[in-house]
Design an enzyme around this catalytic site. Structure first.
Site, PDB file in Angstrom:
ATOM      1  N   TYR A  21       0.831  -1.310  -0.146  1.00  0.00           N
ATOM      2  CA  TYR A  21      -0.048   0.060   0.079  1.00  0.00           C
ATOM      3  C   TYR A  21       0.957   1.183  -0.099  1.00  0.00           C
ATOM      4  CZ  TYR A  21      -3.384   3.143   2.329  1.00  0.00           C
ATOM      5  OH  TYR A  21      -4.250   4.209   2.534  1.00  0.00           O
TER       6      TYR A  21
ATOM      7  N   GLU B  54       0.703   4.186  10.144  1.00  0.00           N
ATOM      8  CA  GLU B  54      -0.702   4.129  10.151  1.00  0.00           C
ATOM      9  C   GLU B  54      -1.279   5.340  10.751  1.00  0.00           C
ATOM     10  OE1 GLU B  54      -1.412   0.617   7.964  1.00  0.00           O
ATOM     11  OE2 GLU B  54      -3.121   1.449   9.229  1.00  0.00           O
TER      12      GLU B  54
HETATM   13  C1  FAD Z   1       8.460   1.355   9.205  1.00  0.00           C
HETATM   14  C2  FAD Z   1       7.617   2.238   8.264  1.00  0.00           C
HETATM   15  C3  FAD Z   1       6.677   1.627   7.575  1.00  0.00           C
HETATM   16  C4  FAD Z   1       5.673   2.338   6.835  1.00  0.00           C
HETATM   17  N1  FAD Z   1       4.907   1.810   5.968  1.00  0.00           N
HETATM   18  C5  FAD Z   1       4.172   2.455   4.802  1.00  0.00           C
HETATM   19  C6  FAD Z   1       3.192   1.978   3.993  1.00  0.00           C
HETATM   20  O1  FAD Z   1       3.220   0.695   3.895  1.00  0.00           O
HETATM   21  N2  FAD Z   1       2.594   2.501   3.294  1.00  0.00           N
HETATM   22  C7  FAD Z   1       2.751   3.983   3.352  1.00  0.00           C
HETATM   23  O2  FAD Z   1       1.954   4.657   2.543  1.00  0.00           O
HETATM   24  N3  FAD Z   1       3.289   4.680   4.198  1.00  0.00           N
HETATM   25  C8  FAD Z   1       4.306   3.783   5.269  1.00  0.00           C
HETATM   26  N4  FAD Z   1       4.717   4.515   6.148  1.00  0.00           N
HETATM   27  C9  FAD Z   1       4.801   5.726   6.455  1.00  0.00           C
HETATM   28  C10 FAD Z   1       3.959   6.222   7.493  1.00  0.00           C
HETATM   29  O3  FAD Z   1       2.491   6.070   7.471  1.00  0.00           O
HETATM   30  C11 FAD Z   1       4.344   7.910   7.612  1.00  0.00           C
HETATM   31  O4  FAD Z   1       5.676   8.028   8.187  1.00  0.00           O
HETATM   32  C12 FAD Z   1       3.540   8.418   8.829  1.00  0.00           C
HETATM   33  O5  FAD Z   1       2.143   8.738   8.158  1.00  0.00           O
HETATM   34  C13 FAD Z   1       4.078  10.103   9.227  1.00  0.00           C
HETATM   35  O6  FAD Z   1       4.403  10.781   8.086  1.00  0.00           O
HETATM   36  P1  FAD Z   1       6.004  11.504   7.790  1.00  0.00           P
HETATM   37  O7  FAD Z   1       6.796  10.373   8.249  1.00  0.00           O
HETATM   38  O8  FAD Z   1       5.920  12.380   6.818  1.00  0.00           O
HETATM   39  O9  FAD Z   1       5.794  12.483   9.439  1.00  0.00           O
HETATM   40  P2  FAD Z   1       4.890  14.018   9.469  1.00  0.00           P
HETATM   41  O10 FAD Z   1       3.706  13.860   8.701  1.00  0.00           O
HETATM   42  O11 FAD Z   1       5.970  14.972   8.596  1.00  0.00           O
HETATM   43  O12 FAD Z   1       4.962  14.169  10.987  1.00  0.00           O
HETATM   44  C14 FAD Z   1       6.243  14.583  11.565  1.00  0.00           C
HETATM   45  C15 FAD Z   1       5.467  15.134  12.976  1.00  0.00           C
HETATM   46  O13 FAD Z   1       4.374  16.097  13.018  1.00  0.00           O
HETATM   47  C16 FAD Z   1       3.401  15.640  13.625  1.00  0.00           C
HETATM   48  N5  FAD Z   1       2.160  16.170  12.847  1.00  0.00           N
HETATM   49  C17 FAD Z   1       1.912  16.227  11.627  1.00  0.00           C
HETATM   50  N6  FAD Z   1       0.553  16.615  11.303  1.00  0.00           N
HETATM   51  C18 FAD Z   1       0.054  17.008  12.528  1.00  0.00           C
HETATM   52  C19 FAD Z   1      -0.857  17.748  12.652  1.00  0.00           C
HETATM   53  N7  FAD Z   1      -2.021  18.031  11.926  1.00  0.00           N
HETATM   54  N8  FAD Z   1      -1.275  17.966  14.051  1.00  0.00           N
HETATM   55  C20 FAD Z   1      -0.293  17.545  15.060  1.00  0.00           C
HETATM   56  N9  FAD Z   1       0.768  16.942  14.817  1.00  0.00           N
HETATM   57  C21 FAD Z   1       1.148  16.758  13.641  1.00  0.00           C
HETATM   58  C22 FAD Z   1       3.293  14.210  13.517  1.00  0.00           C
HETATM   59  O14 FAD Z   1       2.584  13.517  14.306  1.00  0.00           O
HETATM   60  C23 FAD Z   1       4.789  13.870  13.820  1.00  0.00           C
HETATM   61  O15 FAD Z   1       4.956  13.724  15.026  1.00  0.00           O
HETATM   62  C24 FAD Z   1       5.677   3.865   6.991  1.00  0.00           C
HETATM   63  C25 FAD Z   1       6.565   4.205   8.042  1.00  0.00           C
HETATM   64  C26 FAD Z   1       7.453   3.479   8.439  1.00  0.00           C
HETATM   65  C27 FAD Z   1       8.472   4.278   9.442  1.00  0.00           C
END
Ligand code: FAD
Length: 408
Positions: free
Chosen positions: A140, A387
């Site tokens: 996904y 997630e």
């Molecule tokens: C091991 C692993 C497996 C994964 N597998 C998948 C997968 O299979 N498919 C997929 O699509 N993705 C996957 N991901 C990605 C994962 O879903 C994202 O890393 C996650 O959604 C967070 O996004 P970001 O890393 O860009 O952090 P950001 O969105 O940049 O967030 C950074 C910080 O800001 C905070 N923040 C952001 N927006 C807000 C808000 N509106 N209010 C308050 N705080 C906020 C967050 O809580 C976090 O602390 C995976 C990630 C990892 C590490």
């Protein structure tokens, strides 16, 4: 009325996976983490055994698209709760192994929710006869370098040319993304449309213009693959637009992604509870073995109280998982409850892992061959990230509470 009693089948699943976890998976956990892979032969054996644990109403992925299985309409579904029970037990044994189990993975729910009958038959059919041929995965792909929590901001573009769609962009951190036979990929026809511009495609391995980027070297869950996907003028046949054009007349494109999370967040929460419980039990046994006779009673009592706090938080998180999965099984919308379970479980399990290390003192900080505490401490962090991060769960919960103006 929610009933927390496990059915006979659920108890059998719990007992069966618990002993498999204890005697077979756990002993391999540290070596899988070190070698950054789960042995293929092990996955094959596991899949054979897992067939016996499947709840009566859980469909074998390879059978999806075929006629629905006969079910007693008076008997409530147990699919989601049974899956949560299994997820907790497997994550207790090794969470990276659980994420590596072949099958549609996170790509399954959007196809199940919005795929046409032909798409279900085609894409789930890939998993037929895996016991005889090569292992297969689905994945996904939503997250991008500039769009994680802010899923509305994805920039991977899609445009229609004749009977094909042309995709350009990059996806990152995709679980099993490199080895997947297909990825459910989200793209946008126009970023200014936000969610209404989103489209979901099933992109098959080997599609021209689709390449695998880097494989991430992670802090935790090291035995599971996390990959970057690159799309450069990638041409996807129109039959691979998930649900067909009709599915996108409103905001369905985006809703497809969200529906996936309502079902999977409680399962991810259950995994977190499993890791937290592993750390809790380790610390509890360490204290029993090392403190009762040799330390003064007040110190023992203080440590026992810390363990009680950890146990209480884990039990509370598990109750939220059971509630969210009960609602999913009963067909009751559960977005708020799913987010509650995930937010609570991520924090409770992280607390459990930190407390377990501290309670065990210097022993807890070891990174030697027998040091599972250190591994669980690394593994658990991502459960408050993927997630939907803990913060995002709290945003979802507060929005629902404030707009519904109905606390519970
Ligand atoms: C091991 C692993 C497996 C994964 N597998 C998948 C997968 O299979 N498919 C997929 O699509 N993705 C996957 N991901 C990605 C994962 O879903 C994202 O890393 C996650 O959604 C967070 O996004 P970001 O890393 O860009 O952090 P950001 O969105 O940049 O967030 C950074 C910080 O800001 C905070 N923040 C952001 N927006 C807000 C808000 N509106 N209010 C308050 N705080 C906020 C967050 O809580 C976090 O602390 C995976 C990630 C990892 C590490």
């Amino acid at each position: 009325m929610i009933d927390f009693t496990l059915s006979k089948k659920q108890k059998d699943v719990q007992d069966g996976i618990r002993s498999l976890g204890k005697y077979v998976i756990r002993p391999m956990s540290l070596s899988m983490d070190r070698n950054k892979e789960v042995p293929e032969q092990f996955l094959r054996n596991f899949m054979r055994l897992a067939k016996g644990f499947r709840s009566d109403d859980v469909v074998d992925p390879s059978e999806e698209g075929a006629a629905p299985r006969e079910r007693d309409p008076n008997k409530p579904s147990e699919t989601n709760r049974t899956s949560a029970i299994a997820a907790e037990e497997l994550a207790w044994a090794d969470a990276a192994m659980l994420l590596s189990v072949p099958g549609p993975g996170l790509g399954g729910p959007p196809i199940r929710a919005t795929g046409t009958p032909e798409q279900k038959a085609r894409f789930f059919g890939v998993f037929k006869d895996m016991d005889k041929g090569p292992l297969k995965w689905g994945a996904y792909a939503l997250t991008e370098p500039g769009a994680g929590s802010d899923v509305a901001g994805i920039r991977t573009s899609c445009r229609k040319e004749g009977n094909e769609w042309v995709l350009n962009g990059r996806k990152c951190y995709i679980t099993n993304g490199a080895r997947a036979s297909w990825n459910v990929v989200f793209a946008t026809v126009d970023p200014s449309l936000g969610r209404a511009g989103h489209r979901a495609f099933v992109v098959e391995k080997g599609t021209p213009g689709f390449e695998i980027g880097k494989i991430e070297d992670k802090m935790g869950l090291r035995a599971n693959e996390t990959a970057e996907l690159v799309f450069e003028d990638c041409r996807v046949p129109e039959e691979n637009l998930l649900g067909g054009e009709a599915a996108y007349v409103s905001k369905e494109g985006f809703m497809t992604a969200m529906k996936t999370f309502d079902n999977t967040r409680p399962l991810v929460a259950a995994m977190a509870v499993g890791i937290g419980r592993a750390a809790y039990e380790y610390a509890r046994d360490f204290v029993k073995d090392n403190y009762v006779l040799s330390r003064p009673v007040p110190r023992y009592a203080a440590i026992a109280e810390r363990l009680a706090r950890v146990g209480r938080r884990l039990e509370a998180a598990r109750s939220l998982v059971y509630r969210a999965t009960y609602m999913a099984d009963a067909g009751i919308p559960n977005a708020k409850e799913a987010s509650m379970s995930k937010a609570a479980a991520g924090q409770a399990a992280t607390f459990a892992c930190i407390e377990a290390i501290e309670i065990c003192g210097a022993h807890g900080s070891l990174a030697t061959e027998h040091a599972l505490l250190e591994k669980w401490f690394r593994d658990i962090k991502v459960y408050d990230i993927f997630e939907g991060t803990g913060n995002i769960q709290r945003v979802v919960i507060s929005k629902r509470l404030m707009t519904g103006l109905k606390a519970f």
